[in-house]
Design a protein around this motif. Structure first.
Motif, PDB file in Angstrom:
ATOM      1  N   GLU A 134     -30.411 -25.373  -2.035  1.00  0.00           N
ATOM      2  CA  GLU A 134     -31.518 -25.094  -3.397  1.00  0.00           C
ATOM      3  C   GLU A 134     -30.793 -25.856  -4.610  1.00  0.00           C
ATOM      4  N   GLY A 135     -29.621 -26.385  -4.648  1.00  0.00           N
ATOM      5  CA  GLY A 135     -29.291 -26.975  -5.888  1.00  0.00           C
ATOM      6  C   GLY A 135     -28.313 -26.090  -6.841  1.00  0.00           C
ATOM      7  N   TYR A 136     -28.162 -24.864  -6.402  1.00  0.00           N
ATOM      8  CA  TYR A 136     -27.181 -24.109  -7.132  1.00  0.00           C
ATOM      9  C   TYR A 136     -25.711 -24.574  -7.490  1.00  0.00           C
ATOM     10  N   ASP A 137     -25.358 -24.361  -8.556  1.00  0.00           N
ATOM     11  CA  ASP A 137     -23.868 -24.777  -9.142  1.00  0.00           C
ATOM     12  C   ASP A 137     -23.043 -23.805  -8.118  1.00  0.00           C
ATOM     13  N   PRO A 138     -22.271 -24.366  -7.179  1.00  0.00           N
ATOM     14  CA  PRO A 138     -21.202 -23.252  -6.386  1.00  0.00           C
ATOM     15  C   PRO A 138     -20.571 -22.481  -7.132  1.00  0.00           C
ATOM     16  N   ASN A 139     -20.187 -22.880  -8.557  1.00  0.00           N
ATOM     17  CA  ASN A 139     -19.309 -21.959  -9.131  1.00  0.00           C
ATOM     18  C   ASN A 139     -19.883 -20.846  -9.628  1.00  0.00           C
ATOM     19  N   TYR A 140     -21.083 -20.928  -9.919  1.00  0.00           N
ATOM     20  CA  TYR A 140     -22.088 -19.873 -10.177  1.00  0.00           C
ATOM     21  C   TYR A 140     -22.458 -18.830  -9.145  1.00  0.00           C
ATOM     22  N   SER A 141     -22.724 -19.600  -8.057  1.00  0.00           N
ATOM     23  CA  SER A 141     -22.954 -18.933  -6.746  1.00  0.00           C
ATOM     24  C   SER A 141     -21.691 -17.898  -6.349  1.00  0.00           C
ATOM     25  N   ALA A 142     -20.581 -18.555  -6.455  1.00  0.00           N
ATOM     26  CA  ALA A 142     -19.313 -17.854  -6.044  1.00  0.00           C
ATOM     27  C   ALA A 142     -19.053 -16.610  -7.226  1.00  0.00           C
ATOM     28  N   CYS A 382     -10.976  -9.966  -4.320  1.00  0.00           N
ATOM     29  CA  CYS A 382     -12.432 -10.529  -4.204  1.00  0.00           C
ATOM     30  C   CYS A 382     -12.350 -11.887  -4.690  1.00  0.00           C
ATOM     31  N   LEU A 383     -11.635 -12.258  -5.712  1.00  0.00           N
ATOM     32  CA  LEU A 383     -11.728 -13.510  -6.694  1.00  0.00           C
ATOM     33  C   LEU A 383     -11.112 -14.507  -5.624  1.00  0.00           C
ATOM     34  N   PHE A 384     -10.177 -14.172  -4.820  1.00  0.00           N
ATOM     35  CA  PHE A 384      -9.292 -15.300  -4.078  1.00  0.00           C
ATOM     36  C   PHE A 384     -10.133 -15.414  -2.759  1.00  0.00           C
ATOM     37  N   VAL A 385     -10.606 -14.393  -2.198  1.00  0.00           N
ATOM     38  CA  VAL A 385     -11.500 -14.418  -1.030  1.00  0.00           C
ATOM     39  C   VAL A 385     -12.734 -15.226  -1.287  1.00  0.00           C
ATOM     40  N   GLY A 386     -13.422 -15.107  -2.574  1.00  0.00           N
ATOM     41  CA  GLY A 386     -14.761 -15.654  -2.742  1.00  0.00           C
ATOM     42  C   GLY A 386     -14.588 -17.062  -3.149  1.00  0.00           C
ATOM     43  N   CYS A 387     -13.382 -17.260  -3.839  1.00  0.00           N
ATOM     44  CA  CYS A 387     -13.263 -18.812  -3.937  1.00  0.00           C
ATOM     45  C   CYS A 387     -12.886 -19.696  -2.610  1.00  0.00           C
ATOM     46  N   GLY A 388     -12.295 -18.888  -1.839  1.00  0.00           N
ATOM     47  CA  GLY A 388     -11.815 -19.515  -0.483  1.00  0.00           C
ATOM     48  C   GLY A 388     -13.212 -19.835   0.307  1.00  0.00           C
ATOM     49  N   VAL A 389     -14.062 -18.771   0.414  1.00  0.00           N
ATOM     50  CA  VAL A 389     -15.285 -18.917   1.038  1.00  0.00           C
ATOM     51  C   VAL A 389     -16.176 -19.949   0.657  1.00  0.00           C
ATOM     52  N   ASP A 390     -16.266 -20.058  -0.655  1.00  0.00           N
ATOM     53  CA  ASP A 390     -17.098 -21.130  -1.222  1.00  0.00           C
ATOM     54  C   ASP A 390     -16.619 -22.523  -1.736  1.00  0.00           C
ATOM     55  N   LYS A 391     -15.167 -22.411  -1.291  1.00  0.00           N
ATOM     56  CA  LYS A 391     -14.449 -23.674  -1.549  1.00  0.00           C
ATOM     57  C   LYS A 391     -14.730 -24.032  -3.076  1.00  0.00           C
ATOM     58  N   VAL A 392     -14.302 -23.351  -4.171  1.00  0.00           N
ATOM     59  CA  VAL A 392     -14.407 -23.538  -5.512  1.00  0.00           C
ATOM     60  C   VAL A 392     -13.085 -23.303  -5.965  1.00  0.00           C
ATOM     61  N   THR A 393     -12.841 -23.461  -7.131  1.00  0.00           N
ATOM     62  CA  THR A 393     -11.551 -23.069  -8.023  1.00  0.00           C
ATOM     63  C   THR A 393     -11.775 -21.979  -8.888  1.00  0.00           C
ATOM     64  N   ILE A 394     -10.695 -21.333  -9.126  1.00  0.00           N
ATOM     65  CA  ILE A 394     -10.535 -20.238 -10.225  1.00  0.00           C
ATOM     66  C   ILE A 394     -10.915 -20.518 -11.440  1.00  0.00           C
ATOM     67  N   GLU A 395     -10.549 -21.825 -11.934  1.00  0.00           N
ATOM     68  CA  GLU A 395     -11.074 -22.357 -13.133  1.00  0.00           C
ATOM     69  C   GLU A 395     -12.396 -22.630 -13.185  1.00  0.00           C
ATOM     70  N   VAL A 397     -14.801 -21.217 -11.429  1.00  0.00           N
ATOM     71  CA  VAL A 397     -15.856 -19.893 -11.798  1.00  0.00           C
ATOM     72  C   VAL A 397     -15.479 -19.210 -12.941  1.00  0.00           C
ATOM     73  N   SER A 398     -14.580 -19.266 -13.698  1.00  0.00           N
ATOM     74  CA  SER A 398     -14.283 -18.581 -14.586  1.00  0.00           C
ATOM     75  C   SER A 398     -15.169 -18.516 -15.717  1.00  0.00           C
ATOM     76  N   LYS A 399     -15.653 -19.360 -16.158  1.00  0.00           N
ATOM     77  CA  LYS A 399     -16.765 -19.475 -17.064  1.00  0.00           C
ATOM     78  C   LYS A 399     -18.000 -18.490 -16.710  1.00  0.00           C
ATOM     79  N   TYR A 400     -18.197 -18.500 -15.354  1.00  0.00           N
ATOM     80  CA  TYR A 400     -19.431 -17.414 -15.168  1.00  0.00           C
ATOM     81  C   TYR A 400     -18.951 -16.060 -15.011  1.00  0.00           C
ATOM     82  N   ILE A 401     -17.600 -15.988 -14.513  1.00  0.00           N
ATOM     83  CA  ILE A 401     -17.034 -14.608 -14.355  1.00  0.00           C
ATOM     84  C   ILE A 401     -16.950 -13.715 -15.633  1.00  0.00           C
TER      85      ILE A 401
END
Length: 435
Positions: A134-142, A382-395, A397-401
């Motif tokens: 549905e076009g969600y930003d993967p970083n936002y989803s993670a 949770c941060l590392f597991v979530g980033c690994g599952v969604d295949k995104v970087t910590i950098e 997702v940070s702006k949303y976290i």
């Protein structure tokens, strides 16, 4: 002597931590090094061995591997998927409904599994493909998945609350469980509000997806999964079984569901049991090492010294609680939840007793604090597991976290300064004498 022991103990421990030594080994080495300056070596060797065995020789501790096993079975047994469908049915009308579904599903799944890491993994693997379509930003989803997962260790049944109960010397598990409902829901709501605000700004729409099953069928499919919570909590409150026995009941019930749903088989059951044994052995070794540290701290007078230091900083209990929260939030960035509970519970218990705070209230505050720490680097599980599952970087997702983290801190402060949020339900259930 107290200052020297404190500096050596925590200095060596953090050196071990930052050099990549496993936390349990670091705790043991730091305790041994500190003991070399305070104990007779032969006496300490005998006492340390006794403490290790007595620390894990507890019937109550059996609840941890059983609830861990139950969470793993739920993850692989088709329960998570049914909870996601129910959550989407409930919040499909909300803009950014998939993010809202993720939050609600984490609350449902966490309430059954009692594990934030399991919730992060299960919900991330289910929600990620849907949100991508549905076009969600993967970083936002993670970020939504990561920040809503800690609700699972507040809403009962909860392994960390059981661990706190044991470490604190037998605080009522039933009272802690009942006290976690409102704070857990509050944490989820705070994350949900921020997620909806961001979704609205990004233009994510409400659901246009029509589930092939009718709403009645979706609800009926999810009811057996939700019954796991009712069976566990009702059994504990009515005295049918202890929290440890509740873990066994939860395993048997969820295993039965998994086979009925045809998601479990002997092959993946073996994998689930192996994963559970490895994680349980890790926790037990950590507890054994932590009992040595607790003994060294107690003998050296470290908890009493820290208590005097905090009480000397201010006589205002609200200021003391604020200092404790800031300290725990910072420590949560560097320590995983289990060792943090084992280390800081005996340090802070004398303080909360001196200011008249309920140990049930403190337990909820402590676990909520450390749950927030699980979404922050550098050691956020949770941060590392979530980033690994969604295949995104910590950098990424940070702006949303960051805004969601601020919302989580707001929930923490409300729980800290409004005792009724944690104590009302236990009081109404007759589990504590007063609020």
């Amino acid at each position: 002597m107290v200052l020297q022991s404190t500096l050596i103990l925590f200095g060596v421990f953090f050196i071990m931590l930052f050099t990549g030594v496993p936390i349990s080994v670091g705790i043991g080495i730091a305790s041994i090094v500190t003991a070399m300056f305070s104990f007779d070596p032969q006496v300490f060797a005998i006492t340390a061995a006794q403490r290790c065995f007595s620390g894990i020789d507890s019937f109550s501790l059996l609840a941890l591997p059983f609830f861990t096993l139950a969470g793993n079975i739920m993850n692989k047994g088709g329960i998570a998927q049914r909870l996601v469908r129910l959550a989407r049915l409930v919040v499909g009308w909300i803009p950014g409904y998939l993010a809202a579904t993720n939050v609600l599903a984490n609350m449902f799944f966490g309430a059954i599994s009692g594990s934030s890491v399991a919730a992060t993994s299960a919900m991330g693997s289910i929600m990620n493909p849907l949100e991508k379509d549905e076009g969600y930003d993967p970083n936002y989803s993670a970020a939504v998945n990561i920040c809503s997962a800690p609700t699972g260790i507040i809403i009962p049944p909860s392994g960390p609350l059981i661990l706190y109960s044991i470490t604190a010397g037998g605080v009522s598990v039933a009272a802690l469980f009942m006290g976690g409902y409102i704070p857990g829901a509050l944490l989820g709501i705070c994350v949900l509000v921020v997620a909806m605000y961001i979704a609205n700004k990004k233009g994510y729409k409400a659901s246009a997806v029509k589930d092939s099953a009718s709403p009645v069928k979706i609800i009926i499919d999810a009811v057996p999964s939700l019954l796991a919570v009712i069976i566990v909590m009702a059994g504990i409150l009515l005295g049918w079984f202890t929290p440890t026995e509740a873990g066994v009941v939860c395993v048997l019930y969820c295993g039965l569901l998994g086979f009925l749903y045809k998601e479990l088989n002997l092959k993946n059951l073996y994998e689930i049991l192996a994963d559970t044994m490895i994680s349980s052995a890790t926790i037990l070794f950590l507890i054994a090492a932590s009992t040595i540290m607790s003994y060294v701290m107690s003998y050296s007078g470290i908890p009493a010294a820290i208590s005097q230091l905090l009480m000397g900083a201010s006589s205002n209990k609200y200021v003391i609680l604020l200092i404790m929260n800031v300290f725990l939030l910072v420590m949560g960035m560097f320590l995983d939840l289990t060792p943090a509970v084992l280390i800081f519970t005996p340090i802070f218990l004398p303080i909360i007793n001196s200011i008249g705070m309920s140990p049930v209230h403190f337990g909820i505050m402590l676990i909520l604090n450390l749950g927030i720490g699980s979404v922050t680097p550098p050691v956020g599980s949770c941060l590392f597991v979530g980033c690994g599952v969604d295949k995104v970087t910590i950098e990424g997702v940070s702006k949303y976290i960051v805004p969601m983290f601020c919302a989580m801190v707001v929930a923490l402060l409300l729980v800290t300064y409004i005792p009724a949020l944690s104590l009302l339900i236990p009081y109404l259930c007759g589990l504590i004498p007063s609020m």
